[in-house]
Motif scaffolding. Structure first.
Motif, PDB file in Angstrom:
ATOM      1  N   GLY A  55      37.909  50.984  43.231  1.00 44.35           N
ATOM      2  CA  GLY A  55      38.246  52.007  44.210  1.00 44.35           C
ATOM      3  C   GLY A  55      38.633  53.333  43.620  1.00 44.35           C
ATOM      4  N   ASP A  56      38.813  54.305  44.526  1.00 50.29           N
ATOM      5  CA  ASP A  56      39.229  55.673  44.219  1.00 50.29           C
ATOM      6  C   ASP A  56      38.452  56.277  43.056  1.00 50.29           C
ATOM      7  N   PRO A  57      37.127  56.426  43.205  1.00 46.33           N
ATOM      8  CA  PRO A  57      36.320  56.947  42.105  1.00 46.33           C
ATOM      9  C   PRO A  57      36.642  58.395  41.759  1.00 46.33           C
ATOM     10  N   LEU A  58      36.700  58.667  40.469  1.00 51.31           N
ATOM     11  CA  LEU A  58      36.822  60.011  39.915  1.00 51.31           C
ATOM     12  C   LEU A  58      35.568  60.295  39.096  1.00 51.31           C
ATOM     13  N   ILE A  62      37.631  55.048  37.378  1.00 49.30           N
ATOM     14  CA  ILE A  62      37.606  54.144  38.519  1.00 49.30           C
ATOM     15  C   ILE A  62      38.741  53.143  38.365  1.00 49.30           C
ATOM     16  N   VAL A  63      39.244  52.611  39.475  1.00 52.71           N
ATOM     17  CA  VAL A  63      40.236  51.542  39.446  1.00 52.71           C
ATOM     18  C   VAL A  63      39.510  50.210  39.631  1.00 52.71           C
ATOM     19  N   LEU A  64      39.753  49.274  38.729  1.00 54.90           N
ATOM     20  CA  LEU A  64      39.207  47.920  38.839  1.00 54.90           C
ATOM     21  C   LEU A  64      40.330  46.978  39.250  1.00 54.90           C
ATOM     22  N   THR A 143      30.235  49.306  40.585  1.00 56.18           N
ATOM     23  CA  THR A 143      30.999  50.458  41.048  1.00 56.18           C
ATOM     24  C   THR A 143      30.288  51.735  40.649  1.00 56.18           C
ATOM     25  N   ARG A 144      30.801  52.852  41.112  1.00 53.29           N
ATOM     26  CA  ARG A 144      30.156  54.138  40.850  1.00 53.29           C
ATOM     27  C   ARG A 144      31.206  55.228  40.711  1.00 53.29           C
ATOM     28  N   ALA A 234      32.609  43.929  46.093  1.00 55.34           N
ATOM     29  CA  ALA A 234      31.953  43.845  44.785  1.00 55.34           C
ATOM     30  C   ALA A 234      30.746  44.766  44.670  1.00 55.34           C
ATOM     31  N   ALA A 235      30.228  45.245  45.800  1.00 58.72           N
ATOM     32  CA  ALA A 235      29.005  46.055  45.780  1.00 58.72           C
ATOM     33  C   ALA A 235      29.267  47.544  45.580  1.00 58.72           C
ATOM     34  N   PHE A 236      30.439  48.036  46.044  1.00 57.94           N
ATOM     35  CA  PHE A 236      30.708  49.478  46.029  1.00 57.94           C
ATOM     36  C   PHE A 236      32.191  49.740  45.773  1.00 57.94           C
ATOM     37  N   PRO A 237      32.525  50.922  45.260  1.00 58.51           N
ATOM     38  CA  PRO A 237      33.939  51.313  45.242  1.00 58.51           C
ATOM     39  C   PRO A 237      34.419  51.607  46.660  1.00 58.51           C
ATOM     40  N   TRP A 238      35.697  51.359  46.897  1.00 56.45           N
ATOM     41  CA  TRP A 238      36.297  51.591  48.209  1.00 56.45           C
ATOM     42  C   TRP A 238      37.386  52.654  48.117  1.00 56.45           C
ATOM     43  N   ILE A 239      37.529  53.409  49.201  1.00 64.00           N
ATOM     44  CA  ILE A 239      38.684  54.277  49.430  1.00 64.00           C
ATOM     45  C   ILE A 239      39.425  53.678  50.616  1.00 64.00           C
ATOM     46  N   VAL A 240      40.705  53.369  50.456  1.00 67.27           N
ATOM     47  CA  VAL A 240      41.430  52.661  51.511  1.00 67.27           C
ATOM     48  C   VAL A 240      42.657  53.454  51.959  1.00 67.27           C
ATOM     49  N   THR A 241      42.986  53.291  53.222  1.00 67.29           N
ATOM     50  CA  THR A 241      44.265  53.725  53.752  1.00 67.29           C
ATOM     51  C   THR A 241      44.663  52.736  54.839  1.00 67.29           C
ATOM     52  N   TRP A 242      45.927  52.754  55.231  1.00 62.29           N
ATOM     53  CA  TRP A 242      46.405  51.752  56.187  1.00 62.29           C
ATOM     54  C   TRP A 242      46.649  52.359  57.558  1.00 62.29           C
ATOM     55  N   ASP A 243      46.804  51.462  58.533  1.00 62.03           N
ATOM     56  CA  ASP A 243      47.248  51.854  59.863  1.00 62.03           C
ATOM     57  C   ASP A 243      48.487  51.025  60.184  1.00 62.03           C
ATOM     58  N   ASP A 244      48.584  50.444  61.363  1.00 58.88           N
ATOM     59  CA  ASP A 244      49.822  49.774  61.753  1.00 58.88           C
ATOM     60  C   ASP A 244      49.865  48.291  61.423  1.00 58.88           C
TER      61      ASP A 244
END
Length: 522
Positions: A55-58, A62-64, A143-144, A234-244
């Motif tokens: 996640g969080d690609p720069l 990348i974060v693994l 990842t990318r 496993a297929a792509f990097p993710w960007i995540v945020t939360w809700d409730d």
């Protein structure tokens, strides 16, 4: 910071990362209370049952992520010891052209999860990665990295998702996402649900409503056991945020939904935030400190797109008018009410003001556009948990978009378990008012939208002319294709959430042209 051998990179890089790694292990020894590190642990079962993620690609990093959990639904099944985990990242899917490798400690304090912040990578390219512990190998993930700003990216493909109630259906949508040609996935919240078992769905939660840290860990682990969700991670990097629902339905800052004491809720939120971090590919900057965590952040993909990722739960004021769907009371117009908190609001405005990207993506949780569910101006029914309950805060954002005119603002939202497209107006009560942006609201992966609500929403469409599209019948995701000249959003729907073999189709497609706010159906 992890010990890294930069492989194909320079000796200077290897020297630098050796020094970083030495300090990292020293710090972990202190943080882990001197627990011995097991280099060759023995497991009761396969330790990578929760898969891998990134996640969080720069442009250079990348974060693994993975978590060691041979018994994931019952505490993880790991000893109270630190465990040495090896990792490697390669240019090929067979892991033969390794460019970096290293080791990291999986600690009991973080449920034996690891977050490897790899740096020194090449921009805008695919990589493959894998973890090893003892004699066990993890699945291989892909990842990318992001492109550099000076790199003119011609196209960016991503999908955004939200709201995946385990009990309500199967994650067939994720199997189809894994088959898409994407560069990343954006998750806008409700990754887990905190509820206890509920009847009627094809799957059951594994405990009563969750409260303790172990409860939240086990619930995240349950969701992570889904093979389709693992495949999409496993297929792509993710960007995540939360809700409730990562904490408690419709909570607002430190105010819970029900009558639990604030002290109890502070503890509960701290438990929920820690478990969320433990199961997401996030950098150490997002590691919670008690009931607080830094989750809003900005990620840039060349000069094509900049993602302003918001957190509209941790800092918001309480919902006005006692929450719910109802006519607005005076508190819905309170100038001091906020969805983001003042600091995050200013961070957003400053980032938009400085952005030089072609598309400015505001990734957030609840529907931003106004929607009067009743349609009669003398009554009006509005969702108080959405921005409709925070009118002054929304006005500040839309007025900023009009006055400062950041390039091509597009809001992506979730939460409401249905599909919408809105033109964002400075004054929603005046159809001739300036359109200052576009909002795409995605449906859920599985969470329910009541069938009884569909007809009333459709009946009110004519009284909400800024709303270009609504569908409440189907679940799925939104696939987005960005080029310098246009943005296209495809509303992808699965045929059923109770059929593990459900098919996928496109309900509707909309485009936004560069320099022209508002969406057009194609």
């Amino acid at each position: 910071m992890e010990f890294m051998d930069c492989g194909l990179l320079s000796k200077r890089c290897r020297r630098r990362n050796f020094l970083l790694g030495a300090g990292f292990f020293t710090g972990l020894t202190v943080a882990s209370q001197g627990l011995p590190a097991l280099a060759k642990p023995r497991f009761s079962d396969y330790p990578f049952k929760l898969g891998v993620a990134s996640g969080d690609p720069l442009p250079d990093g990348i974060v693994l992520w993975t978590r060691l959990a041979p018994d994931p639904l019952y505490g993880g099944g790991m000893p109270l010891r630190n465990v040495v985990v090896r990792w490697q990242i390669a240019l090929d899917e067979n892991m033969r052209k390794v460019v970096q490798r290293g080791t990291v400690l999986a600690t009991p304090a973080l449920a034996h999860s690891v977050h490897v912040d790899v740096r020194g990578l090449e921009p805008d390219r695919w990589y493959w990665y894998q973890f090893k512990v003892g004699s066990e190998d993890s699945p291989i993930g892909r990842t990318r990295t992001a492109g550099t700003f000076n790199n003119a990216i011609k196209q960016l493909n991503f999908a955004f998702v939200s709201c995946q109630d385990w009990q309500n259906g199967y994650y067939t949508a994720y199997r189809h996402i894994a088959d898409e040609e994407l560069d990343l996935v954006v998750h806008l919240g409700d990754y887990i649900y905190e509820y206890g078992p509920q009847s009627g769905g094809p799957r059951q939660h594994n405990s009563p409503e969750i409260v303790t840290l172990q409860d939240y860990r086990d619930r995240h682990a349950l969701y992570k056991t889904d093979p389709n969700l693992q495949a999409a991670h496993a297929a792509f990097p993710w960007i995540v945020t939360w809700d409730d629902h990562e904490v408690d339905n419709n909570y607002a800052n430190l105010t819970p939904e029900d009558n639990q004491s604030q002290q109890a809720f502070v503890t509960r939120r701290a438990n929920a935030y820690q478990a969320y971090y433990e199961h997401m590919p996030l950098r150490q900057s997002s590691l919670p400190k008690g009931p607080n965590a830094q989750l809003y952040r900005r990620l840039t993909f060349g000069n094509l797109a900049e993602f302003h990722v918001l957190d509209t739960r941790q800092y918001r004021t309480d919902q006005p008018c006692n929450d719910g769907l109802k006519p607005r009371c005076s508190r819905a117009f309170d100038k001091n009410a906020t969805m983001t908190g003042q600091e995050q609001e200013q961070w957003l405005f400053q980032g938009l003001d400085k952005s030089r990207s072609r598309w400015n993506v505001i990734a957030q949780q609840t529907m931003l556009a106004e929607y009067d569910f009743d349609g009669r101006p003398d009554i009006g029914l509005f969702n108080m948990d959405q921005w409709d309950g925070y009118v002054a805060a929304r006005d500040r954002l839309l007025s900023f978009l009009k006055q400062r005119q950041p390039t091509n603002p597009v809001v992506i939202s979730g939460d409401i378990h249905s599909s919408w497209v809105h033109d964002l107006k400075v004054d929603f009560n005046n159809p001739a008012s300036a359109t200052v942006g576009t909002e795409f609201v995605g449906t859920s992966i599985t969470s329910d939208f009541p069938t009884s609500f569909i007809a009333p929403v459709q009946a009110a469409l004519s009284d909400n002319p800024h709303t270009k599209f609504f569908d409440g019948a189907f679940r799925g995701y939104v696939r987005c294709k960005l080029t310098p000249e246009r943005w296209q959003s495809d509303y992808r729907a699965v045929s059923s959430i109770i059929d593990p073999n459900a098919s996928i189709s496109t309900l509707a497609s909309f485009v936004v042209q560069n320099g022209q706010a508002g969406a057009q159906r194609v």
